[in-house]
Design a protein around this motif. Structure first.
Motif, PDB file in Angstrom:
ATOM      1  N   GLU A 174       0.856  -1.184   0.000  1.00 10.76           N
ATOM      2  CA  GLU A 174       0.000   0.000   0.000  1.00 10.76           C
ATOM      3  C   GLU A 174       0.892   1.235   0.000  1.00 10.76           C
ATOM      4  O   GLU A 174       1.838   1.329   0.793  1.00 10.76           O
ATOM      5  CB  GLU A 174      -0.890   0.006   1.234  1.00 10.76           C
ATOM      6  N   LEU A 175       0.626   2.154  -0.915  1.00 14.85           N
ATOM      7  CA  LEU A 175       1.407   3.380  -0.991  1.00 14.85           C
ATOM      8  C   LEU A 175       1.004   4.308   0.150  1.00 14.85           C
ATOM      9  O   LEU A 175      -0.153   4.717   0.251  1.00 14.85           O
ATOM     10  CB  LEU A 175       1.169   4.064  -2.336  1.00 14.85           C
ATOM     11  N   LEU A 176       1.958   4.639   1.011  1.00 14.42           N
ATOM     12  CA  LEU A 176       1.686   5.534   2.136  1.00 14.42           C
ATOM     13  C   LEU A 176       1.926   6.990   1.786  1.00 14.42           C
ATOM     14  O   LEU A 176       1.178   7.875   2.189  1.00 14.42           O
ATOM     15  CB  LEU A 176       2.565   5.152   3.333  1.00 14.42           C
ATOM     16  N   ALA A 177       3.008   7.251   1.076  1.00 13.51           N
ATOM     17  CA  ALA A 177       3.344   8.630   0.712  1.00 13.51           C
ATOM     18  C   ALA A 177       4.204   8.612  -0.536  1.00 13.51           C
ATOM     19  O   ALA A 177       5.057   7.736  -0.707  1.00 13.51           O
ATOM     20  CB  ALA A 177       4.091   9.325   1.848  1.00 13.51           C
ATOM     21  N   SER A 178       3.976   9.580  -1.410  1.00  8.25           N
ATOM     22  CA  SER A 178       4.727   9.637  -2.650  1.00  8.25           C
ATOM     23  C   SER A 178       4.751  11.059  -3.170  1.00  8.25           C
ATOM     24  O   SER A 178       3.796  11.817  -2.985  1.00  8.25           O
ATOM     25  CB  SER A 178       4.095   8.719  -3.701  1.00  8.25           C
ATOM     26  N   MET A 179       5.848  11.407  -3.829  1.00  8.63           N
ATOM     27  CA  MET A 179       5.922  12.696  -4.495  1.00  8.63           C
ATOM     28  C   MET A 179       5.039  12.683  -5.742  1.00  8.63           C
ATOM     29  O   MET A 179       4.582  11.632  -6.189  1.00  8.63           O
ATOM     30  CB  MET A 179       7.373  13.012  -4.872  1.00  8.63           C
ATOM     31  N   ALA A 180       4.809  13.854  -6.280  1.00  9.71           N
ATOM     32  CA  ALA A 180       4.046  13.952  -7.518  1.00  9.71           C
ATOM     33  C   ALA A 180       4.743  13.141  -8.607  1.00  9.71           C
ATOM     34  O   ALA A 180       5.964  12.957  -8.587  1.00  9.71           O
ATOM     35  CB  ALA A 180       3.917  15.412  -7.941  1.00  9.71           C
ATOM     36  N   ASP A 181       3.984  12.629  -9.544  1.00  6.82           N
ATOM     37  CA  ASP A 181       4.516  11.775 -10.595  1.00  6.82           C
ATOM     38  C   ASP A 181       5.584  12.519 -11.393  1.00  6.82           C
ATOM     39  O   ASP A 181       5.327  13.582 -11.962  1.00  6.82           O
ATOM     40  CB  ASP A 181       3.388  11.326 -11.515  1.00  6.82           C
ATOM     41  N   THR A 182       6.786  11.955 -11.430  1.00  6.05           N
ATOM     42  CA  THR A 182       7.895  12.564 -12.165  1.00  6.05           C
ATOM     43  C   THR A 182       8.135  11.885 -13.505  1.00  6.05           C
ATOM     44  O   THR A 182       9.046  12.270 -14.231  1.00  6.05           O
ATOM     45  CB  THR A 182       9.189  12.487 -11.339  1.00  6.05           C
ATOM     46  N   GLY A 183       7.342  10.858 -13.819  1.00  7.28           N
ATOM     47  CA  GLY A 183       7.545  10.110 -15.054  1.00  7.28           C
ATOM     48  C   GLY A 183       8.500   8.956 -14.899  1.00  7.28           C
ATOM     49  O   GLY A 183       8.662   8.152 -15.814  1.00  7.28           O
ATOM     50  N   ALA A 184       9.157   8.857 -13.748  1.00  3.34           N
ATOM     51  CA  ALA A 184      10.102   7.769 -13.521  1.00  3.34           C
ATOM     52  C   ALA A 184       9.343   6.461 -13.305  1.00  3.34           C
ATOM     53  O   ALA A 184       8.337   6.434 -12.603  1.00  3.34           O
ATOM     54  CB  ALA A 184      10.967   8.071 -12.307  1.00  3.34           C
ATOM     55  N   PRO A 185       9.803   5.367 -13.918  1.00  2.00           N
ATOM     56  CA  PRO A 185       9.133   4.079 -13.717  1.00  2.00           C
ATOM     57  C   PRO A 185       9.365   3.571 -12.298  1.00  2.00           C
ATOM     58  O   PRO A 185      10.425   3.799 -11.707  1.00  2.00           O
ATOM     59  CB  PRO A 185       9.816   3.174 -14.747  1.00  2.00           C
TER      60      PRO A 185
END
Length: 302
Positions: A238-249
Protein backbone atom coordinates in the motif's frame (compact mmCIF):
# COMPACT_ATOMS: atom_id res chain seq x y z
CA UNK A 1 102.53 -5.78 -77.89
CA UNK A 2 99.91 -4.14 -75.58
CA UNK A 3 99.14 -0.63 -74.58
CA UNK A 4 99.92 0.43 -71.07
CA UNK A 5 96.28 1.46 -70.74
CA UNK A 6 95.03 -1.93 -71.91
CA UNK A 7 94.32 -3.50 -68.52
CA UNK A 8 91.99 -6.19 -69.74
CA UNK A 9 94.81 -8.68 -70.23
CA UNK A 10 95.87 -8.19 -66.62
CA UNK A 11 92.44 -9.25 -65.26
CA UNK A 12 91.68 -12.89 -65.60
CA UNK A 13 88.24 -14.39 -65.72
CA UNK A 14 88.69 -15.98 -62.32
CA UNK A 15 89.25 -12.57 -60.77
CA UNK A 16 86.03 -11.26 -62.31
CA UNK A 17 84.17 -14.28 -61.09
CA UNK A 18 85.46 -13.78 -57.57
CA UNK A 19 84.59 -10.08 -57.69
CA UNK A 20 81.06 -10.75 -58.97
CA UNK A 21 80.51 -13.44 -56.43
CA UNK A 22 81.64 -11.14 -53.64
CA UNK A 23 79.36 -8.38 -54.88
CA UNK A 24 76.54 -10.82 -55.28
CA UNK A 25 77.04 -12.01 -51.71
CA UNK A 26 76.74 -8.45 -50.51
CA UNK A 27 73.45 -8.04 -52.36
CA UNK A 28 72.07 -11.26 -50.96
CA UNK A 29 73.18 -10.24 -47.51
CA UNK A 30 71.43 -6.88 -48.00
CA UNK A 31 68.17 -8.58 -48.87
CA UNK A 32 68.43 -10.66 -45.67
CA UNK A 33 68.75 -7.53 -43.49
CA UNK A 34 65.65 -5.97 -45.02
CA UNK A 35 63.67 -9.17 -44.36
CA UNK A 36 64.47 -9.15 -40.64
CA UNK A 37 63.42 -5.51 -40.32
CA UNK A 38 60.16 -6.23 -42.06
CA UNK A 39 59.46 -9.19 -39.81
CA UNK A 40 60.25 -7.10 -36.71
CA UNK A 41 57.94 -4.36 -37.93
CA UNK A 42 55.12 -6.84 -38.47
CA UNK A 43 55.71 -8.39 -35.05
CA UNK A 44 55.74 -4.97 -33.36
CA UNK A 45 52.58 -3.99 -35.21
CA UNK A 46 50.91 -7.21 -34.13
CA UNK A 47 51.91 -6.74 -30.50
CA UNK A 48 50.71 -3.14 -30.63
CA UNK A 49 47.34 -4.26 -31.98
CA UNK A 50 47.01 -6.87 -29.24
CA UNK A 51 48.01 -4.31 -26.62
CA UNK A 52 45.44 -1.82 -27.93
CA UNK A 53 42.76 -4.52 -27.84
CA UNK A 54 43.72 -5.46 -24.29
CA UNK A 55 43.80 -1.84 -23.18
CA UNK A 56 40.45 -1.24 -24.87
CA UNK A 57 38.95 -4.24 -23.14
CA UNK A 58 40.38 -3.22 -19.78
CA UNK A 59 39.16 0.32 -20.40
CA UNK A 60 35.64 -0.94 -21.11
CA UNK A 61 35.69 -3.04 -17.95
CA UNK A 62 36.99 -0.07 -15.98
CA UNK A 63 34.26 2.16 -17.43
CA UNK A 64 31.56 -0.34 -16.53
CA UNK A 65 32.99 -0.68 -13.05
CA UNK A 66 33.05 3.10 -12.69
CA UNK A 67 29.42 3.37 -13.83
CA UNK A 68 28.35 0.65 -11.40
CA UNK A 69 30.27 2.29 -8.56
CA UNK A 70 28.70 5.66 -9.36
CA UNK A 71 25.22 4.15 -9.42
CA UNK A 72 25.76 2.50 -6.06
CA UNK A 73 27.04 5.78 -4.66
CA UNK A 74 24.00 7.69 -5.94
CA UNK A 75 21.65 5.07 -4.51
CA UNK A 76 23.45 5.13 -1.17
CA UNK A 77 23.30 8.92 -1.11
CA UNK A 78 19.56 8.91 -1.79
CA UNK A 79 18.96 6.49 1.07
CA UNK A 80 21.25 8.47 3.38
CA UNK A 81 19.38 11.69 2.57
CA UNK A 82 16.07 10.09 3.49
CA UNK A 83 17.25 8.58 6.76
CA UNK A 84 19.10 11.78 7.61
CA UNK A 85 15.91 13.78 7.13
CA UNK A 86 14.00 11.30 9.30
CA UNK A 87 16.55 11.58 12.09
CA UNK A 88 16.62 15.37 11.86
CA UNK A 89 12.83 15.61 12.12
CA UNK A 90 12.66 13.01 14.90
CA UNK A 91 15.28 14.92 16.91
CA UNK A 92 13.34 18.16 16.46
CA UNK A 93 10.11 16.48 17.55
CA UNK A 94 11.78 14.98 20.60
CA UNK A 95 13.20 18.38 21.55
CA UNK A 96 9.75 19.96 21.28
CA UNK A 97 8.22 17.16 23.37
CA UNK A 98 10.90 17.70 26.01
CA UNK A 99 10.13 21.42 26.08
CA UNK A 100 6.44 20.69 26.66
CA UNK A 101 7.22 18.11 29.34
CA UNK A 102 9.21 20.61 31.35
CA UNK A 103 6.53 23.30 31.43
CA UNK A 104 5.17 23.56 35.01
CA UNK A 105 1.65 24.17 33.69
CA UNK A 106 1.78 20.96 31.63
CA UNK A 107 3.05 18.96 34.57
CA UNK A 108 0.30 20.32 36.78
CA UNK A 109 -2.42 19.54 34.23
CA UNK A 110 -1.14 16.00 33.81
CA UNK A 111 -0.88 15.44 37.55
CA UNK A 112 -4.52 16.51 37.93
CA UNK A 113 -5.66 14.59 34.83
CA UNK A 114 -6.93 17.91 33.51
CA UNK A 115 -7.66 17.33 29.82
CA UNK A 116 -9.66 20.53 29.33
CA UNK A 117 -6.86 22.59 30.86
CA UNK A 118 -4.23 21.02 28.55
CA UNK A 119 -6.33 21.69 25.48
CA UNK A 120 -7.05 25.26 26.52
CA UNK A 121 -3.39 26.00 27.31
CA UNK A 122 -1.81 24.40 24.27
CA UNK A 123 -4.27 24.62 21.38
CA UNK A 124 -3.00 28.07 20.22
CA UNK A 125 0.60 26.83 20.33
CA UNK A 126 -0.29 23.66 18.44
CA UNK A 127 -2.08 25.67 15.77
CA UNK A 128 1.09 27.68 15.20
CA UNK A 129 3.25 24.53 15.05
CA UNK A 130 1.17 23.08 12.24
CA UNK A 131 2.78 25.60 9.90
CA UNK A 132 6.09 23.79 10.54
CA UNK A 133 4.77 20.34 9.80
CA UNK A 134 3.91 19.35 13.37
CA UNK A 135 0.52 17.64 13.21
CA UNK A 136 0.49 15.31 16.18
CA UNK A 137 0.67 16.12 19.92
CA UNK A 138 -0.37 13.36 22.29
CA UNK A 139 -0.38 13.18 26.10
CA UNK A 140 -0.31 9.67 27.59
CA UNK A 141 -0.97 8.61 31.15
CA UNK A 142 1.46 6.28 33.01
CA UNK A 143 -0.85 3.35 32.17
CA UNK A 144 -0.58 4.20 28.41
CA UNK A 145 -4.13 5.43 28.06
CA UNK A 146 -4.74 8.74 26.33
CA UNK A 147 -5.14 11.85 28.43
CA UNK A 148 -5.40 14.26 25.50
CA UNK A 149 -4.71 14.64 21.79
CA UNK A 150 -4.25 18.19 20.57
CA UNK A 151 -4.75 17.01 16.98
CA UNK A 152 -7.94 15.09 17.88
CA UNK A 153 -9.46 16.64 21.01
CA UNK A 154 -12.49 14.35 21.02
CA UNK A 155 -10.44 11.15 21.11
CA UNK A 156 -9.24 10.19 24.60
CA UNK A 157 -9.17 7.47 27.27
CA UNK A 158 -8.27 4.77 24.71
CA UNK A 159 -5.83 2.10 25.86
CA UNK A 160 -2.75 1.99 23.61
CA UNK A 161 -0.72 -0.57 25.53
CA UNK A 162 -1.17 -3.24 22.86
CA UNK A 163 -0.47 -1.10 19.80
CA UNK A 164 2.03 1.52 20.96
CA UNK A 165 5.05 -0.37 22.31
CA UNK A 166 7.21 2.75 22.20
CA UNK A 167 4.97 4.51 24.74
CA UNK A 168 4.87 1.40 26.92
CA UNK A 169 8.67 1.31 26.86
CA UNK A 170 9.01 4.99 27.78
CA UNK A 171 6.63 4.63 30.70
CA UNK A 172 8.59 1.60 31.88
CA UNK A 173 12.16 2.90 31.48
CA UNK A 174 11.55 6.66 31.76
CA UNK A 175 13.80 7.07 28.72
CA UNK A 176 13.06 9.28 25.66
CA UNK A 177 12.49 7.61 22.29
CA UNK A 178 12.26 8.80 18.72
CA UNK A 179 11.79 7.38 15.25
CA UNK A 180 9.11 6.27 12.82
CA UNK A 181 6.24 4.18 14.08
CA UNK A 182 3.15 3.20 12.14
CA UNK A 183 -0.06 4.88 13.15
CA UNK A 184 -3.73 4.58 12.30
CA UNK A 185 -3.63 7.63 10.02
CA UNK A 186 -0.26 7.20 8.34
CA UNK A 187 3.45 7.08 9.09
CA UNK A 188 4.48 9.65 11.69
CA UNK A 189 7.98 10.60 12.76
CA UNK A 190 7.69 10.59 16.52
CA UNK A 191 9.61 12.08 19.40
CA UNK A 192 8.42 11.20 22.90
CA UNK A 193 9.72 11.86 26.40
CA UNK A 194 8.59 10.94 29.91
CA UNK A 195 6.96 13.61 32.04
CA UNK A 196 8.13 13.71 35.64
CA UNK A 197 6.90 16.01 38.38
CA UNK A 198 9.32 18.05 40.46
CA UNK A 199 8.91 15.58 43.30
CA UNK A 200 9.83 12.66 41.01
CA UNK A 201 6.33 11.35 40.40
CA UNK A 202 5.90 9.83 36.90
CA UNK A 203 3.12 11.68 35.11
CA UNK A 204 3.11 9.91 31.76
CA UNK A 205 4.51 10.67 28.32
CA UNK A 206 4.23 13.60 25.94
CA UNK A 207 4.66 12.84 22.25
CA UNK A 208 5.10 15.11 19.24
CA UNK A 209 4.87 13.85 15.68
CA UNK A 210 4.89 14.84 12.03
CA UNK A 211 3.71 12.60 9.22
CA UNK A 212 5.76 11.51 6.24
CA UNK A 213 3.82 13.18 3.45
CA UNK A 214 4.34 14.13 -0.18
CA UNK A 215 5.46 17.57 1.02
CA UNK A 216 8.02 16.06 3.38
CA UNK A 217 9.42 13.86 0.59
CA UNK A 218 9.52 16.77 -1.85
CA UNK A 219 11.45 18.94 0.59
CA UNK A 220 14.25 16.42 1.00
CA UNK A 221 14.54 15.32 -2.64
CA UNK A 222 17.24 16.78 -4.87
CA UNK A 223 16.28 17.96 -8.38
CA UNK A 224 15.66 14.97 -10.60
CA UNK A 225 14.95 12.54 -7.78
CA UNK A 226 11.72 11.27 -6.25
CA UNK A 227 10.70 9.24 -3.19
CA UNK A 228 7.84 6.93 -2.29
CA UNK A 229 7.06 4.94 0.86
CA UNK A 230 5.06 1.71 0.83
CA UNK A 231 3.46 -0.35 3.55
CA UNK A 232 3.62 -4.13 3.27
CA UNK A 233 0.61 -6.09 4.43
CA UNK A 234 -1.10 -9.40 3.79
CA UNK A 235 -2.86 -8.16 0.67
CA UNK A 236 0.29 -6.71 -0.91
CA UNK A 237 1.77 -3.21 -0.88
CA UNK A 238 0.00 0.00 0.00
CA UNK A 239 1.41 3.38 -0.99
CA UNK A 240 1.69 5.53 2.14
CA UNK A 241 3.34 8.63 0.71
CA UNK A 242 4.73 9.64 -2.65
CA UNK A 243 5.92 12.70 -4.49
CA UNK A 244 4.05 13.95 -7.52
CA UNK A 245 4.52 11.77 -10.59
CA UNK A 246 7.90 12.56 -12.17
CA UNK A 247 7.55 10.11 -15.05
CA UNK A 248 10.10 7.77 -13.52
CA UNK A 249 9.13 4.08 -13.72
CA UNK A 250 8.51 2.36 -10.40
CA UNK A 251 9.99 -0.95 -9.43
CA UNK A 252 7.64 -3.88 -9.71
CA UNK A 253 5.76 -5.07 -6.67
CA UNK A 254 7.60 -8.39 -6.84
CA UNK A 255 10.92 -6.57 -6.52
CA UNK A 256 9.62 -4.43 -3.66
CA UNK A 257 8.32 -7.44 -1.76
CA UNK A 258 11.64 -9.19 -2.39
CA UNK A 259 13.62 -6.63 -0.43
CA UNK A 260 12.13 -8.07 2.74
CA UNK A 261 14.47 -11.03 2.27
CA UNK A 262 17.40 -9.62 0.32
CA UNK A 263 17.67 -6.05 1.57
CA UNK A 264 18.58 -3.07 -0.61
CA UNK A 265 17.89 -3.31 -4.34
CA UNK A 266 19.24 -0.99 -7.04
CA UNK A 267 18.19 -1.25 -10.68
CA UNK A 268 18.35 0.70 -13.94
CA UNK A 269 15.15 1.21 -15.89
CA UNK A 270 14.07 3.16 -18.97
CA UNK A 271 10.91 5.10 -19.66
CA UNK A 272 9.98 7.82 -22.12
CA UNK A 273 13.38 7.56 -23.76
CA UNK A 274 15.26 8.28 -20.53
CA UNK A 275 17.32 6.16 -18.16
CA UNK A 276 16.46 6.02 -14.46
CA UNK A 277 18.22 4.61 -11.44
CA UNK A 278 15.87 3.22 -8.78
CA UNK A 279 16.76 1.94 -5.34
CA UNK A 280 14.59 0.38 -2.64
CA UNK A 281 15.37 -0.37 0.98
CA UNK A 282 13.36 -1.77 3.89
CA UNK A 283 12.39 0.64 6.68
CA UNK A 284 12.21 -0.44 10.29
CA UNK A 285 9.65 1.17 12.49
CA UNK A 286 10.36 1.92 16.11
CA UNK A 287 8.15 -0.89 17.37
CA UNK A 288 10.38 -3.53 15.79
CA UNK A 289 12.51 -3.47 18.91
CA UNK A 290 9.59 -4.75 20.96
CA UNK A 291 7.55 -7.02 18.69
CA UNK A 292 8.16 -8.99 15.52
CA UNK A 293 4.65 -8.34 14.25
CA UNK A 294 5.59 -5.03 12.62
CA UNK A 295 9.01 -5.99 11.30
CA UNK A 296 9.98 -4.97 7.78
CA UNK A 297 6.60 -3.64 6.77
CA UNK A 298 7.85 -0.34 5.36
CA UNK A 299 9.64 0.26 2.08
CA UNK A 300 11.47 3.30 0.80
CA UNK A 301 11.76 3.70 -2.96
CA UNK A 302 13.82 6.53 -4.40
Amino acid sequence: TRCSRDWSSDVCSSDLARAFTAFGDQRVTGVGVLGIKARLSIAILGLTTVAIALIGGLGLLTLRSLISSTEQELASRARAEFFGAIEHQASANEALARLLSELPAVQERMRNDDRAGLLSDLEPTFAALKAYGINNAHFHRPNTTTLARLHAPNQYDDDLSLIRPMIVEINRTRTPRRGIELGVNGLPIRGAVPVTARDGQPLGVVEVGSFITAEFLSDLAEPGSAYAVYYSKAGGLELLASMADTGAPRLSRDVLVGILEQGDVTARTRANGRSYLSTATPLRDRSEEHTSELQSRLHLVC
